[in-house]
Write an enzyme that holds these catalytic residues in place. Sequence first.
Site, mmCIF file in Angstrom:
data_model
loop_
_atom_site.group_PDB
_atom_site.id
_atom_site.type_symbol
_atom_site.label_atom_id
_atom_site.label_comp_id
_atom_site.label_asym_id
_atom_site.label_seq_id
_atom_site.Cartn_x
_atom_site.Cartn_y
_atom_site.Cartn_z
ATOM 1 N N GLU B 27 65.071 25.043 28.123
ATOM 2 C CA GLU B 27 65.929 24.446 29.156
ATOM 3 C C GLU B 27 66.055 22.942 28.978
ATOM 4 O OE1 GLU B 27 64.786 25.706 33.082
ATOM 5 O OE2 GLU B 27 64.775 27.811 32.528
ATOM 6 N N GLU B 91 57.249 33.591 40.901
ATOM 7 C CA GLU B 91 57.599 32.218 40.549
ATOM 8 C C GLU B 91 58.211 32.121 39.145
ATOM 9 O OE1 GLU B 91 57.559 29.298 42.152
ATOM 10 O OE2 GLU B 91 58.105 28.201 40.334
ATOM 11 N N VAL B 95 60.127 36.311 28.949
ATOM 12 C CA VAL B 95 59.838 37.117 27.752
ATOM 13 C C VAL B 95 60.342 36.315 26.566
ATOM 14 C CG1 VAL B 95 60.319 39.292 26.540
ATOM 15 C CG2 VAL B 95 60.097 39.274 29.034
ATOM 16 N N GLY B 101 65.355 42.629 25.524
ATOM 17 C CA GLY B 101 66.155 43.843 25.356
ATOM 18 C C GLY B 101 65.323 45.097 25.169
ATOM 19 N N GLY B 103 62.978 46.117 27.632
ATOM 20 C CA GLY B 103 62.469 46.555 28.936
ATOM 21 C C GLY B 103 61.218 45.843 29.385
ATOM 22 N N GLY B 105 60.866 42.641 30.471
ATOM 23 C CA GLY B 105 61.134 41.874 31.693
ATOM 24 C C GLY B 105 61.133 42.764 32.922
ATOM 25 N N ASN B 132 73.198 30.826 36.367
ATOM 26 C CA ASN B 132 72.602 31.871 35.544
ATOM 27 C C ASN B 132 73.216 33.229 35.877
ATOM 28 O OD1 ASN B 132 70.984 33.515 34.016
ATOM 29 N ND2 ASN B 132 69.051 32.582 34.676
ATOM 30 N N LYS B 133 74.493 33.406 35.504
ATOM 31 C CA LYS B 133 75.232 34.609 35.891
ATOM 32 C C LYS B 133 74.590 35.918 35.403
ATOM 33 C CE LYS B 133 79.737 36.128 37.222
ATOM 34 N NZ LYS B 133 79.429 37.550 37.050
ATOM 35 N N TYR B 139 69.899 40.954 38.964
ATOM 36 C CA TYR B 139 69.136 41.086 40.204
ATOM 37 C C TYR B 139 69.945 41.763 41.301
ATOM 38 C CZ TYR B 139 65.647 38.057 38.088
ATOM 39 O OH TYR B 139 64.701 37.534 37.258
#
Lengths: 170, 171
Positions: B27, B91, B95, B101, B103, B105, B132-133, B139
């Site tokens: 980031e 929090e 990964v 990709g 699973g 996460g 963060n689309k 979610y």
Amino acid sequence: MANFSLRKAEPKDVTDILRLIKELAKFEDMEEQVVLTEKELLEDGFGEHPFYHCLIAEVPEEHKSSDGHTVVGFAMYYFTYDPWIGKLLYLEDFYVMAEYRGYGIGSHIFQHLSETAVKTRCSSMHFIVAEWNSKSIEFYKRRGAADLSLEEGWRLFEIDKQSLLKMVAK
Amino acid sequence: MDFTIHAATLEDCKDISRMILELAEYEKVSDQVKITQRDLEQDGFSKNPFYHGIIAEVPEQHKSKDGHTKVGYSLYFYTYSSWKGRAVYMEDLYVMPEYRGKGIGKALMSKVAQLGLAAGCTQLNFAVLDWNKPSLDFYLSQGCFDVTADLGYHCMRCEGESLEKLAQGDS
């Protein structure tokens, strides 16, 4: 009326704490969302590993409220963690009964919480505010609070129990 | 790919610290990370821990190109809703890019949900950045709701000089 004292909540305060939680929720138009009970408040706040801490504002008997209460304000908080900067103090609820506002009770509570945060080496104090609550937003901004949702784009998400159960069943 | 999830131990703090920095570097904000491995050890493994962690690990034969088997983590802690009681806050969820990709996460998040439910929590909360689309979409598809967008609650912070001033009663 200038006389009031701040103290740590004790088990006997759970009735007043729940009353004030409901009053605040009513103000936010969310009263029906409060399902917490006195029993849970007792178990969760005064056991070996408390989930929360509470600060109580109390007035002397001669200044009790119109319904006979001497506990007139409270703050509920706990400690959280940011892996970049460490410990934080999270303010969950903060409320002073309407008839006791304007006497500096809220300011004192907020100052006390800040002292607690600094003493326990927290880098920051976090809390949420409803965007329509301009009076509270002013109160916080006057004291140097930043709106992370606006400034950094953070959105708070919630998964309720039903969805959690679905998630773990997969 | 085979992977396991276990509760973080003191020994895992080295890898947690590494992955925290990886995420911050990605980031482009690694200078904002003030927490050291030592802080993580003290804050997570003393009598009253400030956080809990879970680690995703792969077998030796699938270790990363730099030789790591610990490839993902989640940091969480217990909070309290004055409306509903015990809650769990996730929090961090991370990964390593080469293990996505698969699973991992989802499995980490599911584990936090399990642990939360076992501890009597009725909700799981976390924060997502509005740009963060992919994460927002993921979610929302998992049955989460956006408290900020739907109920108008904004996250606020008092820190640094403002916090010190407040504590001294200077405002």
